[in-house]
Design a protein around this motif. Structure first.
Motif, PDB file in Angstrom:
ATOM      1  N   THR A 250      -1.127  -9.882  85.852  1.00  0.00           N
ATOM      2  CA  THR A 250       0.210  -9.860  86.438  1.00  0.00           C
ATOM      3  C   THR A 250       0.168 -10.130  87.932  1.00  0.00           C
ATOM      4  N   THR A 251      -0.888  -9.695  88.591  1.00  0.00           N
ATOM      5  CA  THR A 251      -1.021  -9.885  90.029  1.00  0.00           C
ATOM      6  C   THR A 251      -2.342 -10.573  90.344  1.00  0.00           C
ATOM      7  N   LEU A 399       5.552 -10.653  92.352  1.00  0.00           N
ATOM      8  CA  LEU A 399       4.520 -11.064  91.397  1.00  0.00           C
ATOM      9  C   LEU A 399       4.716 -10.412  90.035  1.00  0.00           C
ATOM     10  N   THR A 400       5.178  -9.172  90.027  1.00  0.00           N
ATOM     11  CA  THR A 400       5.319  -8.453  88.764  1.00  0.00           C
ATOM     12  C   THR A 400       6.620  -8.770  88.044  1.00  0.00           C
ATOM     13  N   GLY A 401       7.515  -9.550  88.669  1.00  0.00           N
ATOM     14  CA  GLY A 401       8.709 -10.019  87.973  1.00  0.00           C
ATOM     15  C   GLY A 401       9.979  -9.255  88.262  1.00  0.00           C
ATOM     16  N   PRO A 422      16.274 -11.494  89.287  1.00  0.00           N
ATOM     17  CA  PRO A 422      16.357 -12.671  88.420  1.00  0.00           C
ATOM     18  C   PRO A 422      17.483 -12.629  87.403  1.00  0.00           C
ATOM     19  N   ASN A 423      17.804 -11.449  86.867  1.00  0.00           N
ATOM     20  CA  ASN A 423      18.788 -11.408  85.789  1.00  0.00           C
ATOM     21  C   ASN A 423      19.303  -9.985  85.603  1.00  0.00           C
ATOM     22  N   ARG A 424      20.237  -9.832  84.676  1.00  0.00           N
ATOM     23  CA  ARG A 424      20.877  -8.530  84.466  1.00  0.00           C
ATOM     24  C   ARG A 424      19.919  -7.504  83.870  1.00  0.00           C
ATOM     25  N   GLU A 425      18.955  -7.968  83.099  1.00  0.00           N
ATOM     26  CA  GLU A 425      17.986  -7.025  82.542  1.00  0.00           C
ATOM     27  C   GLU A 425      17.205  -6.327  83.649  1.00  0.00           C
ATOM     28  N   VAL A 426      16.698  -7.101  84.610  1.00  0.00           N
ATOM     29  CA  VAL A 426      15.923  -6.521  85.701  1.00  0.00           C
ATOM     30  C   VAL A 426      16.820  -5.717  86.637  1.00  0.00           C
ATOM     31  N   ALA A 427      18.091  -6.136  86.757  1.00  0.00           N
ATOM     32  CA  ALA A 427      19.030  -5.382  87.595  1.00  0.00           C
ATOM     33  C   ALA A 427      19.134  -3.931  87.136  1.00  0.00           C
ATOM     34  N   LEU A 428      18.952  -3.701  85.827  1.00  0.00           N
ATOM     35  CA  LEU A 428      18.988  -2.343  85.301  1.00  0.00           C
ATOM     36  C   LEU A 428      17.921  -1.470  85.956  1.00  0.00           C
TER      37      LEU A 428
END
Length: 581
Positions: A250-251, A399-401, A422-428
């Motif tokens: 991941t990194t 790096l981890t998204g 990036p998106n609504r999923e990560v916004a959570l």
């Protein structure tokens, strides 16, 4: 590419499916999260599961002149299944042409004749989140090497294996080897396999950074780095038995960390054009997933909103784990389940956000309004610096998204990168961190209070907010010079630019900095913050009366010609004294 087709095969080789399921080991492999999915390439193809064709990665990798390549992509971006695909194509220990019959790579007949099932190949994973202490990591390393030896124990039958090598082989197999024997086991295996096949070996290492990441959060990072370095360095550096090594995670651990002294590791972080489409789903591939599962293309908008937003090279990519788990047979309603966020250890991300004061929380609140933040991001990181260095902190999240670049690589600025959620999923995840912060530090005024206090020119509320923010920001803000305080104040003000205008900075000599918040021109609506560093004589005087080196003496805020408030900062105690006018 044949990314829109389902791949079936009815042919099974003599190697059993059970053997395949034990080929690669690790917490992140086989049937984790959902028994329907697997990171074993052969299982995917044999059972006729939908597969997005990434086989062009094989040729790109083999023809890359780099001997050692380290590749980093966010969690659950297809790294493990790509390494499994590489193994089945390259390994000399079996014949698997049927697995690639319908893939792009099979059309390149010359390449297939030259490389398919022609290379001695080793594959192993360090994807064990259970290594929560150094002692468990040592035992875990023995288990990884023991399983590797067990899968390849035929090499011990070579006529030119010495008795000493047989003894070491057996103690590794039985997990009774010394520390030195364990950490040199990988080098010995490449030696034995190369001699058995009379060809140099390809090494595939998955999740090499998982133990290091776990050690960082569990408090034994330095020991873990040394352990991983001493295990990997002998096999990838000056190893005459090695043809090529691919290390994914991941990194990217910096040269000062894992790859200390190894000068020829080629690092690929996702900003490079090379391999940019090999991990994650492109727009076309995500559309193919929907069409295969009988969804109308109108559902692409939902898919983009929740799972897209990553820029790899010049491509906008989707998170493949969440895409594949949200689709259902025959166009049933999409299952928006936020699996990428749920599959992480929530304490890792939340702990990072909480331990760094108010600035990450303010930046999170800015990001959730749809605005970009601008940070320096490096391709490789040093884990210890994540705790107290802003560049390492934002680089780790990218790096981890958890963050994504706002622009493709070809349009990016090398010093100041625009980042976004990036998106609504990560916004959570950011929403959860914000809630956790204000719950934990329940006396800290929420950022919305600060924004309202500026809007209303409420100097008392401004004082309370700034005092709370500075006192909770000690990891990043040490008050050691004017630039530190300037950086803190700039970060706090960035989030109100949409309402009040741009923040501009102006230095007057070495001891005064002016931050202006407001529209351009001579508008009286501007707010001016003047930061004045104490002179050396004043610092010494203050020290005599028990104040620890007062580096920053004043911060005054003006509206027009009126002083709204002034404040002084005491280094060491991190107290903020304000004089409200």
């Amino acid at each position: 590419m044949c990314s829109d087709q389902t791949l079936f095969t009815t042919f099974l080789t003599s190697i059993s499916l059970l053997a395949d399921l034990t080929l690669i080991d690790g917490d992140d492999f086989f049937f984790k999260l959902n028994h329907v999915r697997s990171n074993n390439f052969r299982t995917h193809i044999v059972e006729g599961r939908y597969f997005v064709d990434k086989s062009y990665f094989i040729k790109e990798l083999v023809e890359d002149p780099a001997v050692v390549t380290a590749i980093a992509r966010p969690r659950k971006f297809g790294k493990s299944i790509n390494l499994s695909m590489l193994y089945y194509f390259l390994t000399i220990s079996g014949r698997f042409p049927h697995l690639f019959r319908n893939l792009t790579i099979s059309k390149d007949h010359w390449f297939c004749r030259s490389h398919r099932n022609s290379h001695p190949t080793l594959i192993l994973s360090f994807g064990y989140n259970s290594w929560t202490t150094y002692e468990k990591a040592l035992d875990g390393m023995k288990q990884v090497m023991s399983k590797l030896y067990d899968r390849n124990k035929y090499v011990i039958n070579s006529v030119n294996v010495t008795e000493a090598e047989k003894r070491v082989f057996n103690v590794i197999l039985t997990k009774s080897g010394t520390h030195t024997e364990t950490i040199t086991a990988l080098r010995l295996m490449t030696n034995l396999m190369s001699r058995y096949h009379h060809k140099s070996v390809i090494l595939l290492v998955d999740e090499y950074d998982t133990p290091i990441n776990r050690a960082f959060f569990s408090g034994f990072y330095e020991k873990m780095v040394i352990l991983m370095r001493t295990a990997l360095q002998p096999v990838i550096e000056n190893n005459p038995f090695l043809f090529k090594a691919v290390i994914v995670g991941t990194t990217l651990i910096s040269y000062e960390g894992l790859f200390l002294g190894i000068k020829f590791v080629k690092m690929n972080s996702g900003r490079e054009l090379k391999y940019s489409q090999c991990f994650g789903f492109t727009e076309k591939e995500a559309r193919g997933v929907l069409l295969h599962h009988k969804y109308p293309l109108t559902t692409m908008d939902t898919m983009r909103e929740f799972y897209a937003g990553y820029h790899m090279g010049n491509e906008r990519m989707f998170n493949p784990l969440s895409v594949m788990h949200c689709v259902k047979p025959d166009g049933q309603p999409l299952a928006i389940n936020n699996l990428w966020v749920k599959s992480a250890d929530p304490m890792d991300f939340t702990d990072l956000m909480l331990r760094h004061g108010i600035l990450p929380i303010i930046n999170a609140e800015i990001l959730l309004t749809g605005q970009d933040i601008y940070k320096i991001v490096t391709a490789a990181i040093e884990y210890p610096k994540i705790a107290n260095q802003e560049v390492a902190f934002w680089s780790y999240l990218t790096l981890t998204g958890y963050l994504a670049f706002s622009t493709p690589a070809s349009k990016s600025n090398v010093t100041d990168q625009a980042l976004r959620v990036p998106n609504r999923e990560v916004a959570l995840a950011f929403n959860n961190a914000i809630k956790a912060y204000y719950k934990h530090y329940n006396t800290t005024p929420q950022y919305e209070v600060f924004k309202n206090s500026l809007r209303n020119r409420n100097s008392t509320a401004i004082k309370d907010c700034l005092e709370g923010y500075v006192n909770k920001s000690t990891p990043f803000f040490h008050g050691r010079n004017l630039a530190d305080f300037e950086g803190l104040m700039t970060g706090i003000l960035r989030g109100v630019e949409r309402d009040h205008g741009t923040v501009t900075k102006h230095r007057e000599g070495d001891h005064t900095s002016t931050l202006t918040l407001g529209p351009s021109g001579n508008s009286t609506e501007k707010l001016v913050f003047v930061l004045t560093e104490a002179k050396a004589k004043e610092k010494a005087t203050d020290a005599k009366v028990g104040v620890k080196k007062m580096f920053l003496k004043f911060c005054r805020m003006f509206q027009g010609n009126e002083t709204i408030l002034s404040l002084s900062m005491c280094d060491g105690l991190f107290e903020l004294r304000l004089d409200v006018k």
